[in-house]
Design an enzyme around this catalytic site. Structure first.
Site, PDB file in Angstrom:
ATOM      1  N   LYS A  52      -4.929  -6.812  -2.239  1.00 50.52           N
ATOM      2  CA  LYS A  52      -5.031  -6.162  -3.547  1.00 50.52           C
ATOM      3  C   LYS A  52      -5.631  -4.777  -3.337  1.00 50.52           C
ATOM      4  O   LYS A  52      -6.335  -4.518  -2.371  1.00 50.52           O
ATOM      5  CB  LYS A  52      -5.912  -6.974  -4.505  1.00 50.52           C
ATOM      6  CG  LYS A  52      -5.478  -8.419  -4.703  1.00 50.52           C
ATOM      7  CD  LYS A  52      -4.159  -8.516  -5.438  1.00 50.52           C
ATOM      8  CE  LYS A  52      -3.788  -9.968  -5.712  1.00 50.52           C
ATOM      9  NZ  LYS A  52      -2.461 -10.082  -6.376  1.00 50.52           N
ATOM     10  N   GLU A  81      -8.096  -4.662   5.714  1.00 53.91           N
ATOM     11  CA  GLU A  81      -7.446  -5.820   6.318  1.00 53.91           C
ATOM     12  C   GLU A  81      -6.480  -6.471   5.339  1.00 53.91           C
ATOM     13  O   GLU A  81      -6.788  -6.620   4.152  1.00 53.91           O
ATOM     14  CB  GLU A  81      -8.492  -6.843   6.774  1.00 53.91           C
ATOM     15  CG  GLU A  81      -7.869  -8.046   7.489  1.00 53.91           C
ATOM     16  CD  GLU A  81      -8.882  -8.813   8.298  1.00 53.91           C
ATOM     17  OE1 GLU A  81      -9.497  -8.192   9.206  1.00 53.91           O
ATOM     18  OE2 GLU A  81      -9.086 -10.012   8.029  1.00 53.91           O
TER      19      GLU A  81
END
Length: 295
Positions: free
Chosen positions: A281, A22
């Site tokens: 990230k 996500e």
């Protein structure tokens, strides 16, 4: 591009977990470019089956959400899941967003009630939707979409009647036409197992119930997240985070270890997949998948 419901069915037949990531739309154009040119390509090493993109409070990030969904599918040839909320939208406006999503070739929607801009209590938009189940039913009538919904292993923070009442409302979303459930983050697998057993055993739910995982990257950051979403931090985990203090590097290493152990146990318990909240990230999520020998 595939229907997400078909991805879960195919992987279940092959006895393999579905891996999904996500992302959220960054606030700046540079942030969007960094996500598309750096982090998403790096995360391809995790071999995701699909990626989801969040939808800001009140639809505040709609254009960026759709642009990222489009880039994921066209540039990276990955199936995308577009979030869509009730907040701030009339039924006609939702129909218009669905037309935009369809025009992009996206076949998958995560239907959410959503949060109002600036916080506060949810207010139904005139000629809009009050509950996510109503949004699910509306999308199902449009045809051509696989629909996911959110589940809360510890109960939704806004539901004052307790987690079982919240889980009963989740069943209403499935009855309205939802194909799968992605859960809120949690750190005690026992909460997920209780959630799963209640839904499958007592309520007869048969759609995939997919645990949402966030590798801790910062003690301060995860404390804020859990306060916002109502998830608890187990006492032993809290003691460890307190000891790490402001050492974000050490917290990230510990977060990888903790998430790896959490995922190993969930996979042994037969979950249909793992949904990673990447926080835009790549490092921690990729390392967890490498530890699991899934990357």
């Amino acid at each position: 591009m595939h229907f997400v419901r078909d991805i879960y069915a195919a992987k279940a037949s092959a006895k393999q977990p579905v891996i999904s990531f996500e992302f959220f739309p960054p606030k700046t154009d540079d942030g969007v470019r960094n996500l598309l040119d750096k982090h998403i390509p790096a995360l391809l090493g995790g071999r995701p089956d699909y990626c989801s993109v969040t939808y800001g409070a009140g639809g505040s990030t709609r254009e960026k959400t759709l642009a990222i969904v489009d880039a994921i599918q066209r540039q990276h040839r990955l199936t995308a899941l577009a979030h869509l909320t009730c907040t701030g939208h009339t039924r006609d406006e939702v129909r218009g967003v669905l037309d935009q999503i369809r025009a992009l070739g996206c076949k998958n929607i995560l239907a959410l009630r959503g949060d109002p801009p600036g916080g506060g209590e949810f207010q139904k938009t005139p000629n809009g939707f009050e509950y996510a189940s109503e949004l699910v039913r509306f999308i199902r009538r449009q045809d051509g979409f696989s629909i996911g919904v959110a589940g809360f292993p510890e109960g939704h923070i806004a539901n004052k009647n307790g987690k079982h009442d919240d889980w009963n409302h989740l069943k209403e979303k499935m009855d309205a036409g939802a194909d799968f459930v992605l859960t809120q983050l949690f750190f005690d697998n026992a909460d997920f197992y209780e959630f799963r057993d209640y839904l499958t055993g007592r309520l007869g739910v048969r759609v995939p119930l997919v645990p949402g995982i966030v590798p801790i990257m910062s003690a301060t950051q995860i404390t804020k997240f859990t306060q916002l979403c109502g998830a608890k931090i187990p006492s032993a985990l809290q003691e460890k985070l307190d000891a790490l203090g402001d050492n974000d590097e050490a917290a990230a290493e510990f977060g990888i270890e903790y998430a790896t152990q959490q995922c190993e146990a969930l996979l042994r318990a037969g979950v249909p997949g793992l949904h990673f909240y990447t926080l835009n990230k790549s490092r921690s999520t990729l390392q967890v998948l490498k530890n699991l020998e899934l990357a």
